[in-house]
Scaffold this motif. Sequence first.
Motif, PDB file in Angstrom:
ATOM      1  N   ASN A  92      14.375  21.311 -10.277  1.00 10.67           N
ATOM      2  CA  ASN A  92      15.497  20.383 -10.144  1.00 10.67           C
ATOM      3  C   ASN A  92      15.128  18.980 -10.599  1.00 10.67           C
ATOM      4  OD1 ASN A  92      16.748  22.532  -9.086  1.00 10.67           O
ATOM      5  ND2 ASN A  92      16.842  21.769  -6.966  1.00 10.67           N
ATOM      6  N   LEU A  93      13.960  18.541 -10.192  1.00  8.54           N
ATOM      7  CA  LEU A  93      13.536  17.190 -10.547  1.00  8.54           C
ATOM      8  C   LEU A  93      13.255  17.083 -12.052  1.00  8.54           C
ATOM      9  CD1 LEU A  93      13.143  14.547  -9.125  1.00  8.54           C
ATOM     10  CD2 LEU A  93      10.805  15.194  -8.585  1.00  8.54           C
ATOM     11  N   LEU A  94      12.676  18.124 -12.624  1.00 12.21           N
ATOM     12  CA  LEU A  94      12.395  18.102 -14.065  1.00 12.21           C
ATOM     13  C   LEU A  94      13.709  18.072 -14.853  1.00 12.21           C
ATOM     14  CD1 LEU A  94       9.474  20.683 -14.173  1.00 12.21           C
ATOM     15  CD2 LEU A  94       9.307  18.199 -14.392  1.00 12.21           C
ATOM     16  N   TRP A 127       1.116   9.673   1.877  1.00 14.26           N
ATOM     17  CA  TRP A 127      -0.176  10.346   2.048  1.00 14.26           C
ATOM     18  C   TRP A 127      -0.811  10.636   0.698  1.00 14.26           C
ATOM     19  CZ3 TRP A 127      -2.006  10.141   6.728  1.00 14.26           C
ATOM     20  CH2 TRP A 127      -1.108  10.042   7.792  1.00 14.26           C
ATOM     21  N   ALA A 128       0.022  11.035  -0.245  1.00 15.03           N
ATOM     22  CA  ALA A 128      -0.498  11.308  -1.587  1.00 15.03           C
ATOM     23  C   ALA A 128      -1.072  10.021  -2.171  1.00 15.03           C
ATOM     24  CB  ALA A 128       0.617  11.852  -2.478  1.00 15.03           C
ATOM     25  N   ILE A 129      -0.354   8.913  -1.988  1.00 19.32           N
ATOM     26  CA  ILE A 129      -0.809   7.632  -2.524  1.00 19.32           C
ATOM     27  C   ILE A 129      -2.172   7.269  -1.933  1.00 19.32           C
ATOM     28  CG2 ILE A 129      -0.320   5.127  -2.483  1.00 19.32           C
ATOM     29  CD1 ILE A 129       1.452   6.636  -4.466  1.00 19.32           C
ATOM     30  N   ILE A 170       2.275   7.954 -10.162  1.00 23.86           N
ATOM     31  CA  ILE A 170       3.285   7.564  -9.171  1.00 23.86           C
ATOM     32  C   ILE A 170       3.541   8.738  -8.233  1.00 23.86           C
ATOM     33  CG2 ILE A 170       4.360   5.977 -10.829  1.00 23.86           C
ATOM     34  CD1 ILE A 170       6.802   7.883 -10.852  1.00 23.86           C
ATOM     35  N   ASP A 171       3.906   8.424  -7.000  1.00 25.09           N
ATOM     36  CA  ASP A 171       4.235   9.470  -6.035  1.00 25.09           C
ATOM     37  C   ASP A 171       5.097   8.845  -4.942  1.00 25.09           C
ATOM     38  OD1 ASP A 171       2.566  12.421  -5.508  1.00 25.09           O
ATOM     39  OD2 ASP A 171       3.970  11.683  -3.994  1.00 25.09           O
ATOM     40  N   THR A 172       6.028   9.626  -4.429  1.00 21.90           N
ATOM     41  CA  THR A 172       6.897   9.112  -3.371  1.00 21.90           C
ATOM     42  C   THR A 172       6.230   9.235  -1.997  1.00 21.90           C
ATOM     43  OG1 THR A 172       7.912  11.302  -3.459  1.00 21.90           O
ATOM     44  CG2 THR A 172       9.121   9.496  -4.492  1.00 21.90           C
ATOM     45  N   ASP A 173       5.237  10.082  -1.891  1.00 24.35           N
ATOM     46  CA  ASP A 173       4.643  10.388  -0.595  1.00 24.35           C
ATOM     47  C   ASP A 173       3.470   9.461  -0.282  1.00 24.35           C
ATOM     48  OD1 ASP A 173       4.299  12.247   1.696  1.00 24.35           O
ATOM     49  OD2 ASP A 173       2.383  12.621   0.720  1.00 24.35           O
ATOM     50  N   PHE A 179      -1.270  17.387  -2.629  1.00 26.10           N
ATOM     51  CA  PHE A 179      -1.369  18.549  -3.493  1.00 26.10           C
ATOM     52  C   PHE A 179      -2.211  18.172  -4.695  1.00 26.10           C
ATOM     53  CE2 PHE A 179       0.306  21.577  -6.502  1.00 26.10           C
ATOM     54  CZ  PHE A 179       0.581  22.668  -5.724  1.00 26.10           C
ATOM     55  N   GLY A 180      -3.057  19.076  -5.140  1.00 25.53           N
ATOM     56  CA  GLY A 180      -3.821  18.784  -6.358  1.00 25.53           C
ATOM     57  C   GLY A 180      -5.308  18.941  -6.163  1.00 25.53           C
ATOM     58  N   THR A 181      -5.711  20.104  -5.604  1.00 26.53           N
ATOM     59  CA  THR A 181      -7.134  20.379  -5.448  1.00 26.53           C
ATOM     60  C   THR A 181      -7.614  21.326  -6.539  1.00 26.53           C
ATOM     61  OG1 THR A 181      -6.575  22.244  -4.044  1.00 26.53           O
ATOM     62  CG2 THR A 181      -7.073  20.157  -2.940  1.00 26.53           C
ATOM     63  N   ASP A 237       1.564   9.898 -14.897  1.00 25.55           N
ATOM     64  CA  ASP A 237       1.434  11.124 -14.099  1.00 25.55           C
ATOM     65  C   ASP A 237       2.462  11.039 -12.967  1.00 25.55           C
ATOM     66  OD1 ASP A 237       0.597  13.323 -12.655  1.00 25.55           O
ATOM     67  OD2 ASP A 237      -1.305  12.428 -12.007  1.00 25.55           O
ATOM     68  N   ILE A 238       3.548  11.797 -13.122  1.00 27.54           N
ATOM     69  CA  ILE A 238       4.646  11.712 -12.148  1.00 27.54           C
ATOM     70  C   ILE A 238       4.410  12.732 -11.040  1.00 27.54           C
ATOM     71  CG2 ILE A 238       7.152  11.797 -11.846  1.00 27.54           C
ATOM     72  CD1 ILE A 238       7.292  11.505 -14.975  1.00 27.54           C
ATOM     73  N   GLY A 239       4.312  12.258  -9.803  1.00 23.46           N
ATOM     74  CA  GLY A 239       3.938  13.143  -8.689  1.00 23.46           C
ATOM     75  C   GLY A 239       2.448  13.373  -8.745  1.00 23.46           C
ATOM     76  N   THR A 240       1.704  12.284  -8.650  1.00 24.72           N
ATOM     77  CA  THR A 240       0.257  12.355  -8.916  1.00 24.72           C
ATOM     78  C   THR A 240      -0.504  13.103  -7.826  1.00 24.72           C
ATOM     79  OG1 THR A 240      -1.590  11.032  -9.750  1.00 24.72           O
ATOM     80  CG2 THR A 240      -0.410  10.125  -7.864  1.00 24.72           C
ATOM     81  N   GLY A 241       0.032  13.159  -6.603  1.00 25.25           N
ATOM     82  CA  GLY A 241      -0.637  13.901  -5.516  1.00 25.25           C
ATOM     83  C   GLY A 241      -2.037  13.359  -5.300  1.00 25.25           C
ATOM     84  N   SER A 242      -3.026  14.215  -5.482  1.00 23.16           N
ATOM     85  CA  SER A 242      -4.421  13.808  -5.326  1.00 23.16           C
ATOM     86  C   SER A 242      -4.885  12.891  -6.453  1.00 23.16           C
ATOM     87  CB  SER A 242      -5.303  15.054  -5.328  1.00 23.16           C
ATOM     88  OG  SER A 242      -5.218  15.668  -6.612  1.00 23.16           O
ATOM     89  N   GLY A 243      -4.101  12.808  -7.516  1.00 20.73           N
ATOM     90  CA  GLY A 243      -4.495  12.007  -8.683  1.00 20.73           C
ATOM     91  C   GLY A 243      -5.246  12.809  -9.737  1.00 20.73           C
ATOM     92  N   VAL A 244      -5.348  14.109  -9.514  1.00 19.81           N
ATOM     93  CA  VAL A 244      -6.227  14.929 -10.347  1.00 19.81           C
ATOM     94  C   VAL A 244      -5.867  14.906 -11.837  1.00 19.81           C
ATOM     95  CG1 VAL A 244      -4.944  17.087  -9.872  1.00 19.81           C
ATOM     96  CG2 VAL A 244      -7.351  17.189 -10.528  1.00 19.81           C
ATOM     97  N   LEU A 245      -4.573  14.964 -12.158  1.00 24.29           N
ATOM     98  CA  LEU A 245      -4.199  15.050 -13.583  1.00 24.29           C
ATOM     99  C   LEU A 245      -4.511  13.735 -14.296  1.00 24.29           C
ATOM    100  CD1 LEU A 245      -0.728  16.874 -13.290  1.00 24.29           C
ATOM    101  CD2 LEU A 245      -2.992  17.900 -13.616  1.00 24.29           C
TER     102      LEU A 245
END
Length: 287
Positions: free
Chosen positions: A226-228, A181-183, A176-179, A126-128, A153-161
Amino acid sequence: MEQEYASLHFDAKQEGLLSLEGFFLTHASFAGAQENDDGTVTFYIPHSEWNVDFEQSLHAFCREYPDVEFLGTETIEDRNWNAEWEATITPVQATRDLVITPSWKMEDAKKLGAKHIITIDPKMSFGTGHHETTRLCLAAMEELAMDGRAVLDIGTGSGVLAMYALLRGAKQAVGIDTDLWAIENAIENRALNNFSERQFEIRQGTMDEVVKEEKFDVILANLHRNLLLSTVGQMQTHATDGAYVILSGILCYDASEVRAAYEKVNFKFIRELNENEWTALVFQLCA
Ligand code: SAH
């Protein structure tokens, strides 16, 4: 590395489709979505998340939104379905100063004349810049000085932020990201945008697992309600005095609850940004 996915098919248009996107963002680690030629839409989630709880929540959601019809599900084993979707991605003017583009559309992107360009070759993460929650975060960042700051950047996804923070002068970013594929995608995008491993550190795991004693001047978190809510204590632990925290991925009707939870622990509310049914909140940690 293959992972099994569940594909969930729906008949949903306009308002219903927006709500459905919201449902997936708040109930699953987002995988992907695709509009089909016959007008239906398919969402993909990790197969492990397709369980009884998820199914019950989905049926409850569909009862609430009669214009969304759940057509069925199947299991798929790889991500090739995504190739077609990847090809349709175009450059997006994500904020006033920023265009995000796949590498193969760079010439079109340059024509938009933005101050900054980030290249994201979209994969399953996520993050396009095509989603409101990403754009709200980027817009909030544009109003804050990033010069010399350390960014998480928590949940960096594509790294965009994280990469936008660096373009705007941050001295270092940790994504950081748990996924997995995102990493992998964030690592690819880091190289595409010529950032070094030291400038943009990428770690797989939750905050508990991979952020230890460090503190950051800016924390970016495009996650979900929930996570926030459950990580407010950790945000505080990892924020320097005066740090900015930007939260996104919040549905408008959850914004006051999230805001209250952060204000309760010394985060000063700075501003709120909205686009469609999404809200981003900006706070500063009071010394
Ligand atoms: N930052 C990007 C992507 C946001 S999507 C953007 O703004 O567009 C949210 C991301 O958070 C997903 O990549 C998901 O894998 C990740 N995620 C979900 N739960 C997480 C957790 N507990 N810790 C870290 N990352 C998490």
